[in-house]
Scaffold this motif. Sequence first.
Motif, PDB file in Angstrom:
ATOM      1  N   ARG A 140       0.803  -1.220   0.000  1.00 53.73           N
ATOM      2  CA  ARG A 140       0.000   0.000   0.000  1.00 53.73           C
ATOM      3  C   ARG A 140       0.837   1.271   0.000  1.00 53.73           C
ATOM      4  NH1 ARG A 140      -4.629  -1.480   4.426  1.00 53.73           N
ATOM      5  NH2 ARG A 140      -5.684   0.266   3.422  1.00 53.73           N
ATOM      6  N   VAL A 141       2.108   1.139   0.334  1.00 54.39           N
ATOM      7  CA  VAL A 141       2.955   2.325   0.455  1.00 54.39           C
ATOM      8  C   VAL A 141       3.792   2.534  -0.801  1.00 54.39           C
ATOM      9  CG1 VAL A 141       4.902   1.105   1.520  1.00 54.39           C
ATOM     10  CG2 VAL A 141       4.574   3.529   2.001  1.00 54.39           C
ATOM     11  N   LEU A 142       3.959   3.791  -1.182  1.00 59.88           N
ATOM     12  CA  LEU A 142       4.879   4.166  -2.255  1.00 59.88           C
ATOM     13  C   LEU A 142       6.155   4.646  -1.578  1.00 59.88           C
ATOM     14  CD1 LEU A 142       5.402   4.641  -5.277  1.00 59.88           C
ATOM     15  CD2 LEU A 142       4.396   6.913  -5.009  1.00 59.88           C
ATOM     16  N   ASN A 143       7.230   3.891  -1.753  1.00 63.74           N
ATOM     17  CA  ASN A 143       8.453   4.159  -0.999  1.00 63.74           C
ATOM     18  C   ASN A 143       9.507   4.881  -1.833  1.00 63.74           C
ATOM     19  OD1 ASN A 143      10.176   3.740   1.420  1.00 63.74           O
ATOM     20  ND2 ASN A 143      11.395   2.574  -0.040  1.00 63.74           N
ATOM     21  N   TYR A 144      10.162   5.847  -1.224  1.00 64.11           N
ATOM     22  CA  TYR A 144      11.291   6.557  -1.834  1.00 64.11           C
ATOM     23  C   TYR A 144      12.477   6.478  -0.876  1.00 64.11           C
ATOM     24  CZ  TYR A 144       7.810   8.670  -4.921  1.00 64.11           C
ATOM     25  OH  TYR A 144       6.802   8.874  -5.839  1.00 64.11           O
ATOM     26  N   ASP A 145      13.664   6.293  -1.446  1.00 65.32           N
ATOM     27  CA  ASP A 145      14.892   6.300  -0.649  1.00 65.32           C
ATOM     28  C   ASP A 145      15.664   7.578  -0.977  1.00 65.32           C
ATOM     29  OD1 ASP A 145      14.718   3.753   0.731  1.00 65.32           O
ATOM     30  OD2 ASP A 145      14.930   2.844  -1.246  1.00 65.32           O
ATOM     31  N   MET A 146      16.012   8.313   0.039  1.00 69.24           N
ATOM     32  CA  MET A 146      16.665   9.616  -0.131  1.00 69.24           C
ATOM     33  C   MET A 146      18.155   9.506   0.172  1.00 69.24           C
ATOM     34  SD  MET A 146      15.495  13.238   1.538  1.00 69.24           S
ATOM     35  CE  MET A 146      16.078  14.796   0.854  1.00 69.24           C
ATOM     36  N   ALA A 147      18.959   9.946  -0.763  1.00 74.22           N
ATOM     37  CA  ALA A 147      20.418   9.938  -0.598  1.00 74.22           C
ATOM     38  C   ALA A 147      20.896  11.323  -0.169  1.00 74.22           C
ATOM     39  CB  ALA A 147      21.085   9.525  -1.907  1.00 74.22           C
ATOM     40  N   GLY A 148      22.178  11.415   0.168  1.00 75.73           N
ATOM     41  CA  GLY A 148      22.779  12.715   0.424  1.00 75.73           C
ATOM     42  C   GLY A 148      22.946  13.478  -0.878  1.00 75.73           C
ATOM     43  N   LEU A 149      23.606  14.614  -0.814  1.00 75.84           N
ATOM     44  CA  LEU A 149      23.746  15.464  -1.993  1.00 75.84           C
ATOM     45  C   LEU A 149      24.652  14.822  -3.039  1.00 75.84           C
ATOM     46  CD1 LEU A 149      24.347  18.968  -0.336  1.00 75.84           C
ATOM     47  CD2 LEU A 149      22.180  17.969  -1.067  1.00 75.84           C
ATOM     48  N   SER A 150      24.205  14.870  -4.288  1.00 81.50           N
ATOM     49  CA  SER A 150      25.091  14.518  -5.396  1.00 81.50           C
ATOM     50  C   SER A 150      26.034  15.690  -5.633  1.00 81.50           C
ATOM     51  CB  SER A 150      24.267  14.266  -6.662  1.00 81.50           C
ATOM     52  OG  SER A 150      23.630  15.476  -7.087  1.00 81.50           O
ATOM     53  N   PHE A 151      27.031  15.496  -6.491  1.00 77.79           N
ATOM     54  CA  PHE A 151      27.926  16.615  -6.833  1.00 77.79           C
ATOM     55  C   PHE A 151      27.120  17.750  -7.469  1.00 77.79           C
ATOM     56  CE2 PHE A 151      31.148  18.375 -10.020  1.00 77.79           C
ATOM     57  CZ  PHE A 151      31.690  19.257  -9.098  1.00 77.79           C
ATOM     58  N   ARG A 152      26.159  17.401  -8.314  1.00 73.78           N
ATOM     59  CA  ARG A 152      25.307  18.418  -8.946  1.00 73.78           C
ATOM     60  C   ARG A 152      24.546  19.220  -7.888  1.00 73.78           C
ATOM     61  NH1 ARG A 152      20.271  19.629 -10.170  1.00 73.78           N
ATOM     62  NH2 ARG A 152      19.487  17.873  -8.943  1.00 73.78           N
ATOM     63  N   GLU A 153      23.984  18.524  -6.900  1.00 72.99           N
ATOM     64  CA  GLU A 153      23.224  19.212  -5.856  1.00 72.99           C
ATOM     65  C   GLU A 153      24.136  20.038  -4.957  1.00 72.99           C
ATOM     66  OE1 GLU A 153      19.276  16.613  -5.018  1.00 72.99           O
ATOM     67  OE2 GLU A 153      21.156  15.690  -4.372  1.00 72.99           O
ATOM     68  N   TYR A 154      25.357  19.563  -4.741  1.00 72.59           N
ATOM     69  CA  TYR A 154      26.328  20.348  -3.983  1.00 72.59           C
ATOM     70  C   TYR A 154      26.574  21.696  -4.662  1.00 72.59           C
ATOM     71  CZ  TYR A 154      30.995  21.910  -2.525  1.00 72.59           C
ATOM     72  OH  TYR A 154      32.061  22.661  -2.101  1.00 72.59           O
ATOM     73  N   LEU A 155      26.734  21.671  -5.982  1.00 72.72           N
ATOM     74  CA  LEU A 155      26.936  22.924  -6.724  1.00 72.72           C
ATOM     75  C   LEU A 155      25.753  23.864  -6.543  1.00 72.72           C
ATOM     76  CD1 LEU A 155      28.429  21.557 -10.088  1.00 72.72           C
ATOM     77  CD2 LEU A 155      29.667  22.616  -8.187  1.00 72.72           C
ATOM     78  N   GLN A 156      24.549  23.291  -6.527  1.00 74.60           N
ATOM     79  CA  GLN A 156      23.350  24.101  -6.342  1.00 74.60           C
ATOM     80  C   GLN A 156      23.264  24.634  -4.912  1.00 74.60           C
ATOM     81  OE1 GLN A 156      19.725  21.877  -6.624  1.00 74.60           O
ATOM     82  NE2 GLN A 156      18.395  23.677  -6.556  1.00 74.60           N
ATOM     83  N   PHE A 157      23.463  23.764  -3.914  1.00 69.30           N
ATOM     84  CA  PHE A 157      23.300  24.137  -2.509  1.00 69.30           C
ATOM     85  C   PHE A 157      24.327  25.167  -2.060  1.00 69.30           C
ATOM     86  CE2 PHE A 157      20.047  21.224  -1.772  1.00 69.30           C
ATOM     87  CZ  PHE A 157      19.659  21.246  -0.441  1.00 69.30           C
ATOM     88  N   TYR A 158      25.592  24.890  -2.362  1.00 66.84           N
ATOM     89  CA  TYR A 158      26.666  25.677  -1.772  1.00 66.84           C
ATOM     90  C   TYR A 158      27.274  26.727  -2.689  1.00 66.84           C
ATOM     91  CZ  TYR A 158      26.470  22.320   2.064  1.00 66.84           C
ATOM     92  OH  TYR A 158      26.044  21.554   3.118  1.00 66.84           O
ATOM     93  N   LYS A 159      27.071  26.589  -3.988  1.00 69.66           N
ATOM     94  CA  LYS A 159      27.701  27.526  -4.918  1.00 69.66           C
ATOM     95  C   LYS A 159      26.694  28.295  -5.768  1.00 69.66           C
ATOM     96  CE  LYS A 159      31.561  25.878  -3.425  1.00 69.66           C
ATOM     97  NZ  LYS A 159      32.400  26.670  -2.503  1.00 69.66           N
ATOM     98  N   GLY A 160      25.410  27.976  -5.640  1.00 70.49           N
ATOM     99  CA  GLY A 160      24.385  28.675  -6.412  1.00 70.49           C
ATOM    100  C   GLY A 160      24.437  28.381  -7.901  1.00 70.49           C
ATOM    101  N   ILE A 161      25.009  27.232  -8.272  1.00 70.38           N
ATOM    102  CA  ILE A 161      25.139  26.856  -9.684  1.00 70.38           C
ATOM    103  C   ILE A 161      24.089  25.797 -10.007  1.00 70.38           C
ATOM    104  CG2 ILE A 161      26.664  25.858 -11.443  1.00 70.38           C
ATOM    105  CD1 ILE A 161      29.031  26.837  -9.630  1.00 70.38           C
TER     106      ILE A 161
END
Length: 398
Positions: A140-161
Motif C-alpha cells: 500500500r505504500v509508495l516508498n522513496y529512498d533519499m540519498a545525500g547530496l550529489s555533486f550536482r546538488e552540492y553545486l546548487q546548494f553551496y555555490k548557487g550553480i
Amino acid sequence: METLFRKHRILISQVSMTIVRQMMHTVKWERQLVSIRGSRGVGKTTLMRQYIRQKYGINAGEALYLVMDSMYFTNHTLLEVAERFHLVGGKHLFLDEVHKYPTWSKEVKEIIDLWPDLKITFTGSSLLQILNADADLSRRVLNYDMAGLSFREYLQFYKGIELPSYSLEEILSNADSICQKVCEACRPQALFEDYLRVGYYPFYDGDDQDYYSRIENVVSFIIDQEMTQFCGVEPAYTRKLKAMLLFLANNVPYDVSIAKLSSYLEINKTTVLSYLASMQKAELLNLLYTDKKSVTKMQKPDKVYLHNPNMHYALSSEEKIGTIRECFVVNQLSASHTVEYGKTQGDFKIDGKIILEVGGKDKTFDQIADIPDSYVLADSMEFPIGKKLPIWIVGFLY
C-alpha cells in the motif's frame, strides 16, 4: 490539538525555501501512503517541511506535521490525533521520524482503513522495515529512498550553480556536451575536490572539523540507536560495530577476510557477516559482490567501501585519494544502479554490462582493452577524451 497546530506553525515557518532538492518534484505526494527513507542527516525533514510550506502554507488546517518522538505522544496516540484531525477537515498527515513511535505501522494501517480520504506521508530511517513491520504496509505504500547530496546538488546548494541531472546512458553517450555545459558554468575540478571532503551532507557550514564531528555523531547515533532497534544488535556490542567501522575506514577498499575481521573483533564469523549486511542497510558501508544476483544471505562481499567520501575523511586517519575516488563512484551509482565488483574486468560492473575503470588523469585503457561498453573515469580532467571521462560527471545522475 491546538498544541499540535501551534508546533506545526512554528516548525513549518522556520524552514527555508531558498534551495529545494530535485526530489521534491519526483515524490508523488498525493498518493494515500508515501514513505521517504534515508540515513540520518540527508535532509528528509527539510524536504517534508518544504513541501508542506509550498503546498499548504505555514498554518495547520488541511495539513498537519507531527514529530513522532514528541512528548505529546507519551499520553496521546497517533490514532487519536488522526481521528480528531479528520473531524476538523484535515486531509494530509505528515509523520516525521515515524520509527520513533513504537506502534506506528499498526496505527497507520488502521488510519488508512478507517479514513481512506486521509493521506499520510512519513519519513524514517534507512533501516525502517515496511515489509516485515507489525502491520505489512508494503503493498500500500509508495516508498522513496533519499540519498545525500550529489555533486550536482552540492553545486546548487553551496555555490548557487544550477545544472540539470542526466541518466547514465546520457552521460556515457553525450559526455562532451554535458562537460561543455558544466565548464561554462564553473571550474568543476576544484569544486569536485571540495565536494569529496565536505559535500555529501547538507549541513556543512564552513567549518571542516565541526562537519566531521557531526558525521561522527550521525554514525554513533545510527549504531547506538537505529541498529539496536532494527537490526537486533545488543547494546553491549555497539562498541564492536564502531571498532569494525574504524578498522574498515583505515583499510578500504577492503579485500574481505572474514577470518581476519572475526579475529580482530573477537566475534564469530556469522556475526561479522550479519554486522556487515546491517551496516550496508544502515548506509554506513557499501558491499560489492562479483555477481549480485547469486548472492546468498551469509556470503562474504568481495569489496567493502565506506558509504560516502565525506565519511572517509571523517573516520579514516589516512587520505587515500584512489580509495576516495572509488568510494565516490560507488556511492553515486548505487543510488539508482546495480554496482558489482569488476574483479578481472575493470573496477566495477554497472547493471551487469557497463565496465568502469577508475583512476587518476594518467589512467589508461590497458586493463579493459577490447571490452565492449567499457569506460575510464579519470580524476583531474574537465573534458572527455573518447571513452575516458572526467570522474565528476557521474555526480550528475541525480
